[in-house]
Scaffold this motif. Structure first.
Motif, PDB file in Angstrom:
ATOM      1  N   UNK A 395       7.189   6.277  -0.872  1.00 55.74           N
ATOM      2  CA  UNK A 395       6.815   5.658   0.404  1.00 55.74           C
ATOM      3  C   UNK A 395       6.167   6.679   1.337  1.00 55.74           C
ATOM      4  N   UNK A 396       6.664   7.899   1.342  1.00 53.10           N
ATOM      5  CA  UNK A 396       6.048   8.933   2.176  1.00 53.10           C
ATOM      6  C   UNK A 396       4.626   9.233   1.717  1.00 53.10           C
ATOM      7  N   UNK A 397       4.434   9.304   0.395  1.00 52.28           N
ATOM      8  CA  UNK A 397       3.084   9.538  -0.110  1.00 52.28           C
ATOM      9  C   UNK A 397       2.170   8.354   0.182  1.00 52.28           C
ATOM     10  N   UNK A 398       2.718   7.159   0.131  1.00 53.26           N
ATOM     11  CA  UNK A 398       1.908   5.964   0.396  1.00 53.26           C
ATOM     12  C   UNK A 398       1.473   5.922   1.853  1.00 53.26           C
ATOM     13  N   UNK A 399       2.340   6.333   2.796  1.00 54.01           N
ATOM     14  CA  UNK A 399       1.955   6.351   4.224  1.00 54.01           C
ATOM     15  C   UNK A 399       0.814   7.333   4.452  1.00 54.01           C
ATOM     16  N   UNK A 400       0.878   8.453   3.757  1.00 54.77           N
ATOM     17  CA  UNK A 400      -0.224   9.413   3.899  1.00 54.77           C
ATOM     18  C   UNK A 400      -1.538   8.842   3.360  1.00 54.77           C
ATOM     19  N   UNK A 401      -1.462   8.118   2.278  1.00 58.88           N
ATOM     20  CA  UNK A 401      -2.665   7.489   1.728  1.00 58.88           C
ATOM     21  C   UNK A 401      -3.192   6.405   2.652  1.00 58.88           C
ATOM     22  N   UNK A 402      -2.302   5.650   3.271  1.00 55.21           N
ATOM     23  CA  UNK A 402      -2.743   4.604   4.200  1.00 55.21           C
ATOM     24  C   UNK A 402      -3.436   5.196   5.419  1.00 55.21           C
ATOM     25  N   UNK A 403      -2.964   6.352   5.873  1.00 51.94           N
ATOM     26  CA  UNK A 403      -3.603   6.998   7.016  1.00 51.94           C
ATOM     27  C   UNK A 403      -5.020   7.437   6.668  1.00 51.94           C
ATOM     28  N   UNK A 404      -5.237   7.916   5.471  1.00 53.64           N
ATOM     29  CA  UNK A 404      -6.579   8.299   5.063  1.00 53.64           C
ATOM     30  C   UNK A 404      -7.473   7.077   4.839  1.00 53.64           C
ATOM     31  N   UNK A 405      -6.891   6.023   4.271  1.00 52.97           N
ATOM     32  CA  UNK A 405      -7.686   4.815   4.025  1.00 52.97           C
ATOM     33  C   UNK A 405      -8.118   4.135   5.307  1.00 52.97           C
ATOM     34  N   UNK A 406      -7.366   4.355   6.406  1.00 51.41           N
ATOM     35  CA  UNK A 406      -7.716   3.710   7.673  1.00 51.41           C
ATOM     36  C   UNK A 406      -9.018   4.243   8.231  1.00 51.41           C
ATOM     37  N   UNK A 407      -9.399   5.450   7.886  1.00 51.04           N
ATOM     38  CA  UNK A 407     -10.644   6.046   8.370  1.00 51.04           C
ATOM     39  C   UNK A 407     -11.820   5.826   7.428  1.00 51.04           C
ATOM     40  N   UNK A 408     -11.584   5.243   6.294  1.00 47.88           N
ATOM     41  CA  UNK A 408     -12.654   5.046   5.311  1.00 47.88           C
ATOM     42  C   UNK A 408     -13.406   3.757   5.601  1.00 47.88           C
ATOM     43  N   UNK A 409     -14.716   3.757   5.393  1.00 47.97           N
ATOM     44  CA  UNK A 409     -15.487   2.522   5.632  1.00 47.97           C
ATOM     45  C   UNK A 409     -15.128   1.445   4.617  1.00 47.97           C
ATOM     46  N   UNK A 410     -15.193   0.228   5.096  1.00 52.55           N
ATOM     47  CA  UNK A 410     -14.865  -0.914   4.244  1.00 52.55           C
ATOM     48  C   UNK A 410     -16.139  -1.731   4.012  1.00 52.55           C
ATOM     49  N   UNK A 411     -16.247  -2.206   2.802  1.00 48.32           N
ATOM     50  CA  UNK A 411     -17.343  -3.103   2.468  1.00 48.32           C
ATOM     51  C   UNK A 411     -16.764  -4.296   1.732  1.00 48.32           C
TER      52      UNK A 411
END
Length: 448
Positions: A395-411
């Motif tokens: 879960x800790x690793x997943x939160x870190x991944x979610x924080x990075x994904x929030x800044x990535x562009x979405x298509x």
């Protein structure tokens, strides 16, 4: 037009009939003393019981040839001699035949009781060989549904059944386990209703235990010597495989017996110790489903969980065993709540281990979608880890991944048209469905 044949060369049906009748009369006058074909006995209906065989004029030729059963179950013949209908088929008319068979069996039994196993084995083997039905008799037994054979008793005598049982016991006591197993299998195959079923199945179970101990010897039971293979004590090759085969025979011969569940448990333990955890879990599940009231049920449940966990290779492979292991562990907790006090730590630790494996699998899937550029799918898996297992390391690793994904562009990714049913609408492809441009809905346009 061709000329008619002379009278001497023409076929005359009346002359042929007269010749056949003359032959029948000649055979009747001779009394058919030339013998008879034993293959027809029992296959055609006999003459009426109580017919007068001493009056040739009132007896049919076929009835006189076949013989007429009398009140004493004997078959009289015009030429002397005869047969007697025994429980195992037609036999000699000698009244002492059954007595001789009984005396022969009693003599062999006395040798067994006196401890002369070699002589007793030879005697019982001779009796079993004589009582063993031949191929002709097996074929005759299959014809018992013919008319006229309902009154015949096709059951074999008890001497063959008892001789096979004694023969198997002697070979077991002499250490010839291969021969003993073969003998018991012949006994259960030829006499499925034998009263010696429990004893034969018990001996087979002991033979399987002896052979399994040869593969993984116990501390209190040394294995058999290597030269036992040349005396029938062990199979020549694959002792463990032969032991599993014997245990399968125990299950098949007595599926509801007291040793059926133990036989399945031994098979599963053998595969588990051999490293074949998937097959071991299969047999553990068979014990759980087929013997729900067995005293070995709790051990089978826990062993099934362990085997399924050991069969799990990693997050890149099939994860069905993890879900099955979790369900089996919860079933053990429901069926045996009184054992939670002693084994609760192990069960909860197992459930935590299963949850950790499932979280690792979801994290691996999320990483793959992130590397492929599918941000939304990656967020789905990472978010599921945080929601389902909030206290795990994943879960800790997943939160870190979610924080990075929030800044990535979405298509926005349109699903493939191949996944749309024929005639269905695909809202992500601007109303264009698989081969059907209609049904776009109000306000829709076709094309980009």
């Amino acid at each position: 037009m061709s000329e008619p044949l002379p009278r001497s060369r023409a076929f005359s049906p009346p002359a042929f009939v007269v010749a056949v009748a003359a032959l029948a009369v000649a055979l009747a006058s001779a009394g058919c003393r030339g013998g008879s074909s034993p293959g027809l006995r029992g296959l055609l209906p006999t003459a009426r019981r109580g017919a007068d065989v001493d009056a040739p004029g009132r007896q049919a030729l076929l009835a006189r040839w076949m013989g007429v059963p009398q009140a004493d179950d004997q078959v009289r013949r015009a030429g002397g001699g005869g047969l007697v209908l025994r429980p195992d088929g037609w036999a000699s008319k000698d009244a002492t035949t059954e007595d001789r068979r009984a005396a022969e069996f009693e003599a062999a039994e006395q040798l067994y009781l006196q401890g002369d196993l070699d002589a007793a084995e030879r005697a019982f083997a001779r009796i079993a060989r004589k009582e063993r039905p031949s191929g002709i008799k097996r074929f005759a037994d299959s014809l018992t549904e013919l008319e006229g054979l309902d009154d015949f008793d096709r059951r074999r005598s008890p001497w063959g059944m008892r001789s096979l049982f004694y023969l198997g016991e002697i070979r077991f006591k002499k250490g010839n386990y291969v021969g003993a197993h073969d003998t018991f299998e012949e006994l259960l195959k030829e006499y499925p209703g034998t009263p010696h079923l429990d004893e034969a199945v018990s001996r087979e179970f002991q033979i399987a235990q002896t052979w399994l101990n040869q593969v993984r010897p116990a501390e209190d039971q040394p294995p058999l010597p290597w030269h036992a293979r040349f005396r029938g004590g062990l199979p020549l090759i694959d002792t463990g495989g032969h032991a599993v085969s014997v245990l399968e025979h125990v299950r098949q011969n007595d599926p509801a017996g007291p040793l059926a569940d133990a036989a399945v448990k031994l098979i599963a333990d053998h595969y588990s110790e051999s490293g074949d955890h998937e097959t071991a879990a299969f047999y553990y599940d068979q014990l759980i489903n087929d013997h729900p009231k067995s005293p070995l049920l709790h051990d089978a449940l826990m062993s099934s969980v362990d085997s399924k966990l050991n069969a799990y290779i990693g997050p890149e492979y099939d994860f069905t065993g993890l879900a099955q292991a979790r369900d089996t562990a919860k079933r053990a907790m429901q069926l045996f709540p009184e054992r939670l006090t002693s084994t609760s730590d192990d069960i909860y630790h197992t459930l935590d281990l299963i949850a950790d494996q499932e979280a690792e699998r979801d994290y691996t899937m999320g990483e793959w979608y992130r590397s492929a550029g599918y941000v939304i799918s990656a967020e789905y898996y990472f978010g599921g880890i945080v929601q389902k297992w909030p206290r795990s390391n994943w879960a800790e690793k997943a939160r870190a991944q979610l924080a990075e994904l929030a800044t990535m562009p979405r298509k926005e990714t349109a699903p493939s048209k191949m996944m749309v049913q024929p005639g269905g609408n695909d809202p992500f492809s601007q109303g264009i469905s698989s081969g059907n441009p209609g049904g776009l809905g109000p306000g829709s346009t076709m094309g980009p």
